[in-house]
Write an enzyme that holds these catalytic residues in place. Structure first.
Site, PDB file in Angstrom:
ATOM      1  N   ASP A  65       0.839  -1.203   0.000  1.00 46.94           N
ATOM      2  CA  ASP A  65       0.000   0.000   0.000  1.00 46.94           C
ATOM      3  C   ASP A  65       0.870   1.248   0.000  1.00 46.94           C
ATOM      4  O   ASP A  65       2.013   1.205   0.457  1.00 46.94           O
ATOM      5  CB  ASP A  65      -0.824   0.076   1.297  1.00 46.94           C
ATOM      6  CG  ASP A  65      -2.077  -0.761   1.237  1.00 46.94           C
ATOM      7  OD1 ASP A  65      -2.332  -1.381   0.201  1.00 46.94           O
ATOM      8  OD2 ASP A  65      -2.799  -0.802   2.245  1.00 46.94           O
ATOM      9  N   TYR A  67       1.895   4.710   1.859  1.00 50.71           N
ATOM     10  CA  TYR A  67       1.858   5.119   3.264  1.00 50.71           C
ATOM     11  C   TYR A  67       0.536   5.839   3.525  1.00 50.71           C
ATOM     12  O   TYR A  67       0.028   6.573   2.669  1.00 50.71           O
ATOM     13  CB  TYR A  67       3.022   6.050   3.576  1.00 50.71           C
ATOM     14  CG  TYR A  67       4.386   5.398   3.478  1.00 50.71           C
ATOM     15  CD1 TYR A  67       4.720   4.316   4.291  1.00 50.71           C
ATOM     16  CD2 TYR A  67       5.353   5.876   2.601  1.00 50.71           C
ATOM     17  CE1 TYR A  67       5.982   3.729   4.218  1.00 50.71           C
ATOM     18  CE2 TYR A  67       6.612   5.299   2.520  1.00 50.71           C
ATOM     19  CZ  TYR A  67       6.923   4.226   3.336  1.00 50.71           C
ATOM     20  OH  TYR A  67       8.159   3.642   3.265  1.00 50.71           O
ATOM     21  N   PHE A  78       7.763   2.754  -0.878  1.00 49.95           N
ATOM     22  CA  PHE A  78       8.792   2.905   0.158  1.00 49.95           C
ATOM     23  C   PHE A  78       9.324   4.329   0.304  1.00 49.95           C
ATOM     24  O   PHE A  78       9.985   4.641   1.287  1.00 49.95           O
ATOM     25  CB  PHE A  78       9.977   1.945  -0.064  1.00 49.95           C
ATOM     26  CG  PHE A  78       9.623   0.495   0.052  1.00 49.95           C
ATOM     27  CD1 PHE A  78       9.322  -0.065   1.290  1.00 49.95           C
ATOM     28  CD2 PHE A  78       9.564  -0.321  -1.069  1.00 49.95           C
ATOM     29  CE1 PHE A  78       8.981  -1.410   1.404  1.00 49.95           C
ATOM     30  CE2 PHE A  78       9.231  -1.665  -0.971  1.00 49.95           C
ATOM     31  CZ  PHE A  78       8.940  -2.212   0.264  1.00 49.95           C
ATOM     32  N   HIS A 187      10.689  -9.088   3.925  1.00 57.86           N
ATOM     33  CA  HIS A 187      10.327  -7.669   3.828  1.00 57.86           C
ATOM     34  C   HIS A 187      11.220  -6.851   4.768  1.00 57.86           C
ATOM     35  O   HIS A 187      11.639  -7.340   5.824  1.00 57.86           O
ATOM     36  CB  HIS A 187       8.851  -7.510   4.221  1.00 57.86           C
ATOM     37  CG  HIS A 187       8.258  -6.191   3.859  1.00 57.86           C
ATOM     38  ND1 HIS A 187       8.372  -5.087   4.680  1.00 57.86           N
ATOM     39  CD2 HIS A 187       7.555  -5.801   2.780  1.00 57.86           C
ATOM     40  CE1 HIS A 187       7.747  -4.070   4.099  1.00 57.86           C
ATOM     41  NE2 HIS A 187       7.239  -4.470   2.955  1.00 57.86           N
TER      42      HIS A 187
END
Length: 221
Positions: A65, A67, A78, A187
Site C-alpha cells: 500500500d 503510506y 517505500f 520484507h
C-alpha cells in the site's frame, strides 16, 4: 479517475484502461477522493509510471500500500517526501543499502532519484484511505498492477525484479527467470528484516546484472 500517465505506459496499458474492472475501480477511487482523505495526492496516483517511463524501466520494486499518514505518500513505493521522517521499513532499506555498497545513510527518505534512473517503484495498490492500511485492497488495483508486471515480464528483457516479503514474492510465478533476474527476500519491515532482508545484497546484485547486460547501473545513493 482521470488517468494522466506517461505516453509509453499509456500505449502499453490502454487495453487495461478500457476493461470493465478499471471503470469500476475508477468510480470507486473517484468517490473515495471526493468523500474521504486519500493518499497519495490524486495527481500522484500514477507517479511511479510518470517518473519511470516504460522505455527506461530496468528494475521493478514492488510494495504493498501507499503510506497512509499525512505527508508521506508520493506515489513511489517505500519513498517519502523530503522533510518527512523515514518510516521503519525505509530505515532498514537504508541500513542494508549502505551495508551492501558502502556510503552514508541519506538524510531524507525521497527515493525519486531511483525512479528517475529506471526503477519502477510500484505499489500493488496505488491508493489508500488515511490511517487505514489496506483499505483500497481488492478493489481492482491488484488486477491492474499484475497486468503491469505481466507486460514487463513478457515484453521486455533483462529486468531486475526486487520482491521483498511474501506478498511481492507471490508475483514471481508470473516472471520467466530465464529472461529476467528475480531477487527475493524477507520484507524490510522491523517485523521481518532480521529474518532474511538484512544481508540480501540486492543492491549490488542488481547492478552486477545490469552491467552484465550492458545497462547503466543504478546510483542508489
Amino acid at each position: 479517475m482521470n488517468v494522466k500517465i506517461e505516453p509509453s505506459w499509456n500505449r502499453a496499458l490502454q487495453n487495461e484502461f478500457d476493461k470493465p474492472y478499471f471503470a469500476k475501480l475508477s468510480t470507486f477511487v473517484r468517490e473515495e477522493y471526493n468523500t474521504q482523505t486519500v493518499f497519495p495526492p490524486a495527481s500522484q496516483i500514477f507517479e511511479a509510471f510518470n517518473r519511470c517511463p516504460l522505455t527506461h524501466t530496468k528494475v521493478v520494486l514492488i510494495g504493498q500500500d501507499p503510506y497512509h499518514n499525512p505527508g508521506q505518500a508520493q506515489g513511489l513505493c517505500f519513498s517519502v517526501n523530503k522533510g518527512v521522517k523515514c518510516p521503519p521499513s525505509l530505515v532498514n532499506i537504508y541500513k542494508e543499502l549502505t551495508s551492501d555498497i558502502g556510503g552514508d545513510i541519506p538524510q531524507h527518505g525521497d527515493l525519486s532519484h531511483w525512479a528517475n534512473q529506471g526503477v519502477l517503484m510500484l505499489n500493488a495498490t496505488l491508493t489508500v484511505r488515511a490511517h487505514q492500511a489496506a483499505s483500497h485492497q481488492k478493489k481492482g488495483w491488484e488486477t491492474f498492477t499484475d497486468a503491469v508486471i505481466d507486460y514487463l515480464a513478457n515484453e521486455k528483457e533483462h529486468i531486475v525484479f526486487l520482491l521483498w516479503g511474501n506478498s511481492a514474492i507471490k508475483r514471481a510465478k508470473k516472471i520467466d527467470a530465464s529472461r529476467h533476474l528475480i531477487l527475493t527476500s524477507a520484507h524490510p519491515s522491523p517485523l521481518s528484516a532480521y529474518r532474511g532482508y538484512f544481508g540480501n545484497h540486492h543492491f549490488s546484485l542488481t547492478n552486477e546484472y545490469l552491467i552484465k547486460h550492458d545497462k547503466e547501473p543504478i546510483n542508489w545513493l
